[in-house]
Design an enzyme around this catalytic site. Structure first.
Site, PDB file in Angstrom:
ATOM      1  NE  ARG A  79      -4.180   2.477   2.749  1.00 20.68           N
ATOM      2  CZ  ARG A  79      -4.797   2.321   3.988  1.00 20.68           C
ATOM      3  NH1 ARG A  79      -4.187   2.132   5.037  1.00 20.68           N
ATOM      4  NH2 ARG A  79      -5.801   3.069   3.912  1.00 20.68           N
TER       5      ARG A  79
ATOM      6  CG  PHE B   1      -0.994   8.938   4.141  1.00 16.69           C
ATOM      7  CD1 PHE B   1      -1.065   9.385   5.682  1.00 16.69           C
ATOM      8  CD2 PHE B   1      -2.215   7.734   4.373  1.00 16.69           C
ATOM      9  CE1 PHE B   1      -2.165   8.646   6.776  1.00 16.69           C
ATOM     10  CE2 PHE B   1      -3.067   7.348   5.272  1.00 16.69           C
ATOM     11  CZ  PHE B   1      -2.658   8.283   6.014  1.00 16.69           C
TER      12      PHE B   1
ATOM     13  CD  GLN C 130      -0.264  -0.526   6.195  1.00 13.37           C
ATOM     14  OE1 GLN C 130      -1.167   0.205   6.146  1.00 13.37           O
ATOM     15  NE2 GLN C 130      -0.640  -1.442   6.860  1.00 13.37           N
TER      16      GLN C 130
ATOM     17  CG  ASN D  98      -3.038   0.001  15.120  1.00 13.61           C
ATOM     18  OD1 ASN D  98      -4.606   0.174  14.110  1.00 13.61           O
ATOM     19  ND2 ASN D  98      -2.480   0.514  15.266  1.00 13.61           N
TER      20      ASN D  98
ATOM     21  CG  PHE E 157       2.673   3.465   8.747  1.00 12.10           C
ATOM     22  CD1 PHE E 157       2.553   4.736   8.500  1.00 12.10           C
ATOM     23  CD2 PHE E 157       1.643   2.392   9.526  1.00 12.10           C
ATOM     24  CE1 PHE E 157       2.007   5.633   9.642  1.00 12.10           C
ATOM     25  CE2 PHE E 157       1.323   3.087  10.149  1.00 12.10           C
ATOM     26  CZ  PHE E 157       1.487   4.917  10.518  1.00 12.10           C
TER      27      PHE E 157
ATOM     28  CG  LEU F 204      -2.163   8.593  10.958  1.00 16.53           C
ATOM     29  CD1 LEU F 204      -1.267   7.995  10.192  1.00 16.53           C
ATOM     30  CD2 LEU F 204      -3.765   7.713  10.593  1.00 16.53           C
TER      31      LEU F 204
ATOM     32  CG  HIS G  68      -2.067   3.970  13.499  1.00 13.74           C
ATOM     33  ND1 HIS G  68      -1.288   2.906  13.185  1.00 13.74           N
ATOM     34  CD2 HIS G  68      -2.824   4.638  12.993  1.00 13.74           C
ATOM     35  CE1 HIS G  68      -3.312   2.632  12.314  1.00 13.74           C
ATOM     36  NE2 HIS G  68      -3.667   3.763  12.486  1.00 13.74           N
TER      37      HIS G  68
END
Length: 518
Positions: free
Chosen positions: A319, A324, A327, A366, A377, A386, A390
Site C-alpha cells: 500500500r 501520506f 505500508q 493495526n 508503515f 494518527l 498508531h
C-alpha cells in the site's frame, strides 16, 4: 377566592391557549446553529494542515477531500459534482502568537472578519486590504507576489453577513450521512472490542486480562532463548499469600510475604537505555532505520525479532498513498495477514513526544486498538491525525531518496503499487536488547563469582573448634573476640560463674519476705 379569580373569564383566546389547546402553530424546536470556523476542514471539522479551497469558498484538507472525491465525486458541502481540478491551494498566514491574520493589514482574523483568497496565488487576505489597495486603486495585482488577477479570482472564504455557508446542519455530507471509512476502521468495526466504550469497566478489565493471558493453541510462540543466567528482579508488590491465608478459609496459611518476580522481558525493557539500528534492503534502494528501544521497548523488540529470523525477507509494500505513507510487513501481501514475534497481537504504546510529525516516521499498522502484529508503515509527510492511534517506534535516518522513489511509484485505484516494491532483506546493525542482555548476564556472572569467592574466604577464616589432648576445646574466633586476651576471657568466665551461683542461692532462700515458694 382572590383577586385573580376571574382571570380566565375573558372574551378572547390567549396565544398560549391557541397554541396548546386549540391546535395552533407550535414552536419548532430546531437544532442550534453550529458555525464552522474558517480555518477548519468542512469534511473533518479539524484545523487544516494542507488547505485547499473551492470556488464557493469551502476549505478542505488535502488528505480528506481527495479520497472523498475519488469515492463520491461531489462537493461534500453542496452535493454538486466536483473534480480534484476544481481545488486550488490556499496559504494562511500567522502572526507571532500563532493566530491567523492578514499579512498586509496585520489584523487578526475573527468570526466578524471578511476573509478572501486570491485564486491564482492562493494567498489569503482580509477584504479590507483588497478593497483599499486593489479595488479602489484599480491595481489588480497580488499584494505579496505582485501577480495580476481579476475580480472573478477573489474567492470569499468567510462573510459575517452570509453565515449560511458555514452552517454545519446544511452540509450535504452530514444530511446524507456520508462518511469516509478506511480499511483499518472497517476491520476494527468487525472486532468484538469495537464497542467497548459503552461497556462497563469491569467487563473491559476482564477482557483486557483475557487478551493478555489467553494464548490460542494453534499459535506458536517464537523460539525461547536460554535465560537461565539472567539476574532475578522483583516488583514492589507481593503475591498476596499472607493476606489470602488470613482472610480466606480455603487458601493455605502463609507467614512469609513473597515479592512478585519480574519476567526476563520486563527486566530487558527496564534496563535498555540505548537505541537500535536496522537496514531495509528494497528493490528501489536501502533505508536505514533508528528504533526507539529505550522508549518503546516491546514494539522495537518485536520488530527486531522478526528482522532477525527473516520474517520480512521477500515481502512487498502492498500500500502506498502519495503525500501520506507506504505500508508493508505482511508476508501474505494482502494487508490482512501476519502475526507478532510472540504470536497473535500486542498492545499499543504511546509517548507524548513521539508523534507522526515530518517525513520518514516509522509506525505500527493495526486493525484497531491494541492489535499490533508485524505490519508497519513509513510516512511521506506529517500525519498528526494518527497520533494516539498508531505506535511510533522509529524514524528514517538514511535513504530519503529511496523513500522518494517509493512515493513516485504509480499505484492503482486501491493504492497498490503497479510496479512491485519488494523488501528483499532486513539487517540488524545494533540490537540494544541483545547488548543489554549480555551486560546483565556478565554482571550476574561476576556477582556469582564474587559470592563464591567470599564464601571460600569465610570457610578458610571461619570459627574452628580444635579439641586438645585434655579434652578441652581451644576458643578461637574470627570475630571481635579474637582481639580479647585469653586472661581477660578467663576472668569474664569466672564472673559469669559467680553471678550464676548467687542467683541459685537467692532462689533457695525461704521466708516471709518472699511468696515465690508458696
Amino acid at each position: 377566592m382572590g383577586k385573580k379569580q376571574h382571570q380566565k373569564d375573558k372574551l378572547y383566546i390567549t396565544a398560549t391557549e391557541w397554541r396548546e389547546q386549540y391546535g395552533g402553530k407550535r414552536v419548532s424546536h430546531e437544532r442550534n446553529f453550529k458555525r464552522l470556523p474558517f480555518h477548519c476542514c468542512a469534511l473533518t471539522f479539524q484545523t487544516v494542515e494542507h488547505p485547499y479551497c473551492t470556488k464557493e469558498g469551502h476549505i478542505f484538507d488535502l488528505t480528506a477531500i481527495v479520497p472523498f472525491i475519488r469515492k463520491y465525486g461531489i462537493n461534500p458541502c453542496t452535493g454538486n459534482k466536483m473534480d480534484s481540478k476544481d481545488l486550488f491551494k490556499v496559504t494562511f498566514h500567522k502572526d507571532a502568537a500563532g493566530k491567523f491574520h492578514c499579512p498586509v493589514m496585520y489584523k487578526t482574523f475573527t468570526d466578524s472578519s471578511t476573509i478572501v483568497a486570491i485564486k491564482k496565488t492562493g494567498n489569503v487576505f482580509s477584504m479590507e486590504a483588497i478593497e483599499e489597495l486593489n479595488l479602489k486603486t484599480k491595481n489588480m495585482v497580488d499584494l505579496i507576489s505582485s501577480e495580476p488577477f481579476t475580480r472573478d479570482d477573489i474567492i470569499t472564504i468567510q462573510d459575517p453577513h452570509k453565515i449560511e455557508k458555514s452552517d454545519l446542519s446544511k452540509f450535504y455530507h452530514i444530511k446524507q450521512k456520508m462518511r469516509m471509512v478506511d480499511e483499518e476502521d472497517e476491520s476494527a468495526q468487525k472486532s468484538s472490542t469495537y464497542t467497548l466504550k459503552s461497556t462497563p469497566a469491569e467487563a473491559v478489565a476482564t477482557l483486557a486480562e483475557l487478551n493478555d493471558t489467553y494464548k490460542a493453541p494453534s499459535k506458536k510462540a517464537a523460539e525461547a532463548e536460554d535465560d537461565t543466567e539472567m539476574p532475578t528482579f522483583f516488583h514492589n508488590t507481593t503475591v498476596g499469600d499472607v493476606s489470602r491465608g488470613l482472610t480466606s478459609t480455603v487458601a493455605p496459611r502463609a507467614t512469609e510475604s513473597k515479592l512478585v518476580k519480574k519476567t526476563n522481558d520486563e527486566v530487558l525493557y527496564e534496563e535498555t537505555k540505548k537505541k537500535s539500528y536496522v537496514r531495509l534492503v528494497t528493490s528501489v534502494g536501502e533505508i536505514n532505520l533508528e528504533l526507539y528501544s529505550d522508549m518503546i521497548p516491546k514494539t522495537c523488540h518485536n520488530f527486531l525479532l522478526l528482522c532477525k529470523k527473516g520474517y520480512y525477507n521477500n515481502t512487498i509494500f502492498h500500500r502506498s498513498i502519495r503525500n501520506f505513507m507506504v505500508q508493508g510487513g505482511d508476508p501474505t501481501g494482502s494487508g490482512k495477514g501476519g502475526e507478532s514475534a510472540w504470536g497473535g497481537t500486542f498492545p499499543d504504546h504511546f509517548k507524548p513526544n513521539l508523534t507522526h510529525s515530518g517525513r520518514g516516521v516509522l509506525s505500527m499498522a493495526n486493525r484497531g486498538t491494541n492489535t499490533n502484529t508485524c505490519q508497519f508503515f513509513i510516512t511521506y509527510r506529517s500525519c498528526n491525525h494518527l497520533d494516539g492511534k498508531h505506535t511510533v517506534f522509529g524514524r528514517v535516518v538514511g535513504g530519503m531518496k529511496t523513500l522518494d522513489a517509493m512515493e513516485a511509484t504509480p499505484v492503482d485505484g486501491k493504492d497498490r503499487p503497479t510496479r512491485e516494491i519488494k523488501l528483499e532483506s532486513a539487517h540488524v546493525f545494533v540490537d540494544a536488547f541483545a547488548d543489554t542482555k549480555d551486560e546483565l548476564v556478565n554482571r550476574e556472572r561476576e556477582k556469582r563469582a564474587e559470592v563464591e569467592k567470599q564464601e571460600k574466604k569465610k570457610e578458610l577464616e571461619g570459627v574452628t573448634l580444635e579439641t586438645t589432648p585434655s579434652g578441652s576445646a581451644s576458643t578461637s574466633s574470627s570475630g571481635v573476640g579474637r582481639y580479647i586476651k585469653k586472661q581477660k576471657l578467663k576472668h569474664i568466665e569466672q564472673l559469669e560463674d559467680s553471678t550464676r551461683r548467687t542467683k541459685v542461692l537467692k532462689s533457695s532462700v525461704t521466708g516471709l519476705r518472699d511468696f515465690s515458694s508458696w
